[in-house]
Design an enzyme around this catalytic site. Structure first.
Site, short mmCIF file in Angstrom:
data_model
loop_
_atom_site.label_atom_id
_atom_site.label_comp_id
_atom_site.label_asym_id
_atom_site.label_seq_id
_atom_site.Cartn_x
_atom_site.Cartn_y
_atom_site.Cartn_z
N LYS A 29 -5.80 5.13 8.02
CA LYS A 29 -4.58 5.81 7.55
C LYS A 29 -4.81 7.33 7.49
O LYS A 29 -3.97 8.11 7.94
CB LYS A 29 -4.18 5.27 6.18
CG LYS A 29 -3.58 3.86 6.27
CD LYS A 29 -3.40 3.24 4.90
CE LYS A 29 -2.74 1.88 5.03
NZ LYS A 29 -2.75 1.13 3.77
N SER A 39 0.82 -1.22 0.00
CA SER A 39 0.00 0.00 0.00
C SER A 39 0.85 1.27 0.00
O SER A 39 0.36 2.34 -0.28
CB SER A 39 -0.94 -0.01 1.22
OG SER A 39 -0.18 0.04 2.41
#
EC number: 3.4.21.53
Lengths: 813, 218
Positions: free
Chosen positions: A706, A663
């Site tokens: 996040k 990611s």
């Protein structure tokens, strides 16, 4: 380029950052108005599989129930199978009885449902009755008279023979002397025994006559004495015959009573015949028991003879006995050890040896569930030694064979039993995780043969009017069952938002019912604290916040380290070759995001892209794959006519644990492009998203956590209004950000910017156009791509020139 | 029974004595003041054994050579020691005085100097009946009946009474009858009206082939 000069990148409007459920669109004020939902919502696939397993007759269509924990798997399968069990007839009863011919092979008796316990009681009654009947019969005048007559008759036979012999000897003037060692015969004359001296003086013919008579009488006496044991044997046989005929009278009458009740069943009739024959043969057991009982504290009328171990041979050991009005069984075994599943044979110590008999066979869960359903936890079964093997063995053979595990492992060498196997007709449902199911399919060849059905529970359900309604009813039923306060429509709406958050998708509602139930129960408590009759949205929100707070110690310490500068994270200014990456840390059921500094350095080299995490074995394979994809991107986008002459290194600064997943690959590429182009990246942004070789930014997981992680870092230092997070555009449907982030975006203090390509992202981060190739295939010189390509060409040229220098050929590696 | 008796146990072998003492052990309701044990060694055995071609017929019916005088003597010594030991043990258990002797002779020797009761020991048949035969004089069995009952109780049997014979012919018939009966024990109740001299007792004892308890005098 200054911050003011950079074009403002458009971010998502605040209303796209969190799906709101409108309580006004719900058709109720509180859940008290709603009926509960009989079945789980969104689990049709799994529920249909369970229903099939419950009704299909084939023995190998056992069921594995898989799905996330807390999705209601256990309660759903329990409910459906137990409901189906109630609709089916009760199975047959099973019992073990003595095998009189081969005691170590107990006989399994199949009986119609509900007959085993009555048979057991009938046999106990039979023994109790005979325990008084038989002794009474043997004490009766009739028996005593007959017995005495036999005894005296046989005794007199021997005595008569001896007396006749003695008289015969006396008639021949021979005396019979009884010595300590035996008999001797001696001549008699004038009433006195002939002494040896006198004997020698007799005429020879007289001596010969005496010798002849004595010799003949000795032979005859020998025969008389040898006949005694034969007479005794005949006497014994006649007594036994008398005893048998007496016992039969008592036994036949009592056994007939039991036969009248159960004799229509062939197996029981055979058993009763064997019992009858054994009792007649062993009637003395009852006599001995009576003799001992007379010495005991309780009178015979009160004593329960069947409890004495000597009569165990006539007992009925009920393995499965149905009660009246029973239906098919549904059994859930919480501790599925080998013994508790398959059954066991107990032993007792006697005189230093371990002994057993058929009365010590104990049933297992397979016996109790035979004819019905058995629910087991897969992990527990696989954790118990030999339990899985035992279960499979029984399912494959279609019968329950009880063997001693200790004997199988050669831990015990003693007499044990080989009970008749009992036919098995069962449906087993195993509940476990998806990974366990996959491992069993891959590595256990028996599994796929025996467990042909799987009930795969969903993690989430697509949202829609029907799903919303079902969700509300599900909540209504749960709070009613749990005795909680009803939820207001606002609370249900807030709960649905949380369900969407748990699902990580605005288009779905999580089916992790356990987690939602925990929230509802905690919210109920807060509602009670404030004296409310109903649980409101504020209680749900408080439960969410408190749960996060309880679990957020590590998150807070990490943010503190960033805030205090222990961990270096920039949130403003620009840096070449440096970008804020984002990662998610999961601890149990709680996940949070944190920023990490990613740096890239580039110089001339031989085309090596060094992933420092991988070099020190801190990078997992997925992370390494992501980094390698960057090489593919670079080599396919820049300086295609020149050798790839880059040496670059990438690292997660201040990261000392493992790094996995791709990611952050887009962030790494941005850092690399910044290093190559020598253009600074705005540190007010953080980046997440994986990238493919075509430069497309791909979706990642944990996007909400996040974003919130970087937001927290920026907020702690004071939001500047230009900070934000770049996310893959394909992650926009997954956004369910916390209210404070949404509020900050609404107030234009923070941004969430979706990007589709690396070019889009690098433009936002550097404020410089990415650049596209013109008709001649050149990038604009001042574009990011142009500068990257120029740098790479320069590396290639420098490398070529270096290689051309005298004395340097072949030196490069 | 409350009167403590003085009893003589007379046996030709330890096997006979052992059975007799075991019987007395079971007769717990028979009070004993003194028990005398007599091992009777019949000299006729040695004389018969010395005859040529003599053979011994064992109790099991086997035919074997007759024992030597030395073997007979050795057997007698062993039996005497064992008899004495068991007698002492029984007397201690019953808190009775005791004495033991070896005597040579036949039944007459056993009857000499005997106590008021004499138990002529006999190992009995392989499986005797549980019948105790009481030979009672016309005037009543006296102590004979309770003793017979005590014996019967110890043996788990019953008492059967036979009248004492009045003459020799009667005695002969009684001997023939007793010889064909299977009895666990024979009780002969003696009295001055129904004396039993040794020469009359001997065929009866031989025919009984079971323990014989002599009570009374005469």
């Amino acid at each position: 380029m200054t911050e003011q000069e950079r074009p403002a990148a458009a971010g998502l409007p605040h209303d796209r950052l969190r799906r709101r459920y409108d309580p006004g669109a719900l058709s109720f004020r509180t859940t008290a108005e709603l009926d509960g939902l009989a079945e789980l919502v969104g689990q049709d696939r799994a529920l249909d599989a369970i229903r099939l397993a419950a009704s299909i007759p084939h023995s190998d269509f056992n069921l594995f129930v898989l799905g996330p924990q807390g999705s209601g798997r256990h309660s759903a399968v329990r409910r459906l199978l137990s409901q189906r069990a109630e609709e089916r007839a009760a199975p047959d009863d099973w019992a073990y009885v003595n095998n009189f011919d081969t005691p170590h092979k107990p006989v399994a008796l199949r009986l119609p449902a509900g007959q085993a316990h009555p048979l057991r009681r009938a046999m106990q009654g039979l023994v109790d009755d005979l325990a008084s009947d038989i002794p009474a019969l043997f004490e009766s005048d009739e028996y005593q008279t007959q017995r005495r007559a036999i005894d005296e008759s046989y005794a007199e036979r021997h005595e008569s023979a001896m007396q006749a012999f003695a008289e015969k000897a006396r008639a021949q003037n021979i005396a019979l002397l009884r010595t300590p060692m035996g008999f001797m015969l001696s001549a008699v004359k004038d009433g006195e025994l002939v002494k040896p001296d006198d004997y020698q003086k007799l005429p020879e013919d007289e001596r010969e006559e005496i010798d002849r008579k004595i010799a003949a009488l000795q032979e005859e006496l020998s025969e008389v004495l040898r006949e005694a044991p034969r007479i005794e044997k005949r006497h014994r046989e006649e007594v036994e015959a008398l005893n048998a005929s007496m016992a039969e009278r008592a036994v036949d009458a009592r056994v007939a009573e039991v036969t009248a009740e159960f004799g229509h069943l062939e197996a029981i009739r055979r058993f009763l015949d064997a019992v009858r024959a054994d009792i007649v043969e062993n009637a003395e057991l009852f006599l001995k028991a009576a003799a001992q009982a007379n010495e005991g504290p309780f009178p015979g009328a009160v004593r329960r003879a069947h409890r004495e171990s000597v009569f165990d041979r006539y007992a009925v050991n009920v393995m499965v006995g149905q009660e009246a009005d029973a239906t098919a069984p549904f059994v859930e075994e919480a501790l599925p050890t080998y013994d508790r599943l398959v059954g066991r044979i107990e032993h007792v110590s006697q005189m230093g040896s371990l002994v057993t008999n058929f009365t010590m066979i104990r049933p297992g869960a397979l016996h109790r569930a035979n004819g019905g359903y058995l629910l087991l936890d897969a992990r527990r079964v696989l954790s118990e030694p030999y339990a899985w093997d035992g279960l499979k063995r029984c399912l494959k053979s279609g019968e329950i064979t009880i063997t001693s595990l200790a004997e199988r492992l050669s831990l015990m060498s003693t007499t044990s039993l080989e009970p008749d196997p009992i036919p098995l007709d069962i449906r087993v449902a195993l509940v476990g995780e998806r990974l366990m199911h996959a491992l069993l399919v891959a590595f256990d060849p028996d599994f796929s043969q025996l467990f042909k059905l799987q009930a795969d529970f969903e993690d989430a359900v697509d949202t829609g009017d029907e799903a919303v309604d079902a969700f509300a009813r599900l909540v209504a039923g749960h709070v009613r069952e749990a005795g909680l306060r009803p939820l207001t429509a606002e609370a249900v709406a807030r709960l649905m938002e949380e369900a969407a958050r748990l699902a990580g998708d605005t288009e779905k509602l999580s089916l992790r019912l356990e987690a939602l139930s925990d929230l509802v129960r905690e919210a109920d408590h807060y509602a009670g604290d404030r004296g409310a009759e109903e649980t409101g949205a504020e209680d749900i929100a408080r439960a969410v916040d408190e749960a996060e707070r309880r679990a957020g110690r590590l998150r807070d310490r990490m943010q503190e380290a960033i805030r205090r500068g222990t961990v270096l994270i920039d949130t403003e200014g620009g840096e070449v070759g440096q970008v804020n990456g984002l990662s998610v840390i999961s601890l149990g059921g709680f996940a949070f995001g944190r920023p990490s500094r990613i740096t890239a350095r580039a110089r001339m080299g031989t085309g090596k892209l060094v992933d420092i995490e991988r070099e020190v074995e801190l990078g997992g394979p997925l992370h390494s794959k992501g980094v390698m994809i960057l090489s593919g991107y670079l080599t396919s986008n820049y300086a295609l006519d020149a050798p790839f002459s880059l040496h670059a290194s990438l690292v997660f600064e201040q990261s000392y644990g493992g790094v996995e997943g791709d990611s952050a690959s887009s962030a790494e590429l941005y850092a690399l492009l910044s290093a190559l182009s020598d253009l600074p990246i705005d540190q007010g942004f953080a980046v997440t998203g994986s990238v493919n070789q075509r430069g497309e930014v791909q979706a990642i997981g944990g996007v909400n956590e996040k974003i919130e992680g970087f937001f927290e870092t920026c907020r702690a230092r004071g939001l500047t209004g230009t900070q934000g997070v770049l996310i893959p555009e394909s992650n926009v449907p997954h956004l369910m950000l916390r209210d404070e982030v949404v509020e900050a975006v609404r107030a234009e203090r923070f941004r969430v910017i979706p990007v589709r390509t690396i070019d889009e992202g690098i433009e936002i981060l550097t404020g410089v156009p990415a650049g596209a190739r013109d008709a001649d295939g050149h990038y604009p010189e001042d574009s990011v791509n142009g500068r990257v390509e120029a740098r790479l060409r320069a590396f290639a040229e420098a490398r070529r020139a270096y290689a051309a220098r005298p004395g340097t050929q072949g030196a490069e590696r | 029974m409350t009167t403590a008796f003085r009893l003589t146990v007379c046996a030709g072998s330890f096997e006979d004595a052992r059975r007799a003492l075991a019987l007395l052990e079971r007769m717990t309701d028979l009070p004993l003041a003194e028990i005398a044990g007599v091992l009777l060694e019949d000299p006729r055995h040695a004389e018969a054994a010395a005859l040529p071609h003599q053979r011994l017929v064992t109790f099991g019916g086997g035919l074997t050579t007759a024992p030597s005088p030395a073997a007979l003597a050795q057997r007698a010594a062993r039996d005497a020691a064992a008899f004495r030991t068991d007698l002492e043990r029984l007397a201690a258990a019953r808190r009775a005085a005791w004495r033991f002797e070896r005597r040579s002779g036949a039944l007459a020797a056993a009857l000499a100097d005997a106590e008021e009761m004499i138990l002529l020991a006999h190992a009995g048949a392989l499986r005797p009946s549980r019948r105790v035969v009481l030979i009672a004089p016309p005037g009543g069995a006296g102590a004979g009946w309770p003793l017979a009952e005590a014996l019967a109780r110890a043996m788990g049997g019953h008492v059967e009474e036979l009248p004492a014979p009045e003459d020799a012919e009667g005695r002969e018939a009684l001997v023939a009858r007793v010889g064909r009966m299977s009895a666990a024990a024979l009780v002969v109740a003696r009295s001055p009206d129904a004396p039993w001299p040794a020469e009359a007792l001997e065929p009866l004892v031989e025919a009984a082939r079971c323990p014989v308890l002599l009570t009374g005098t005469g």
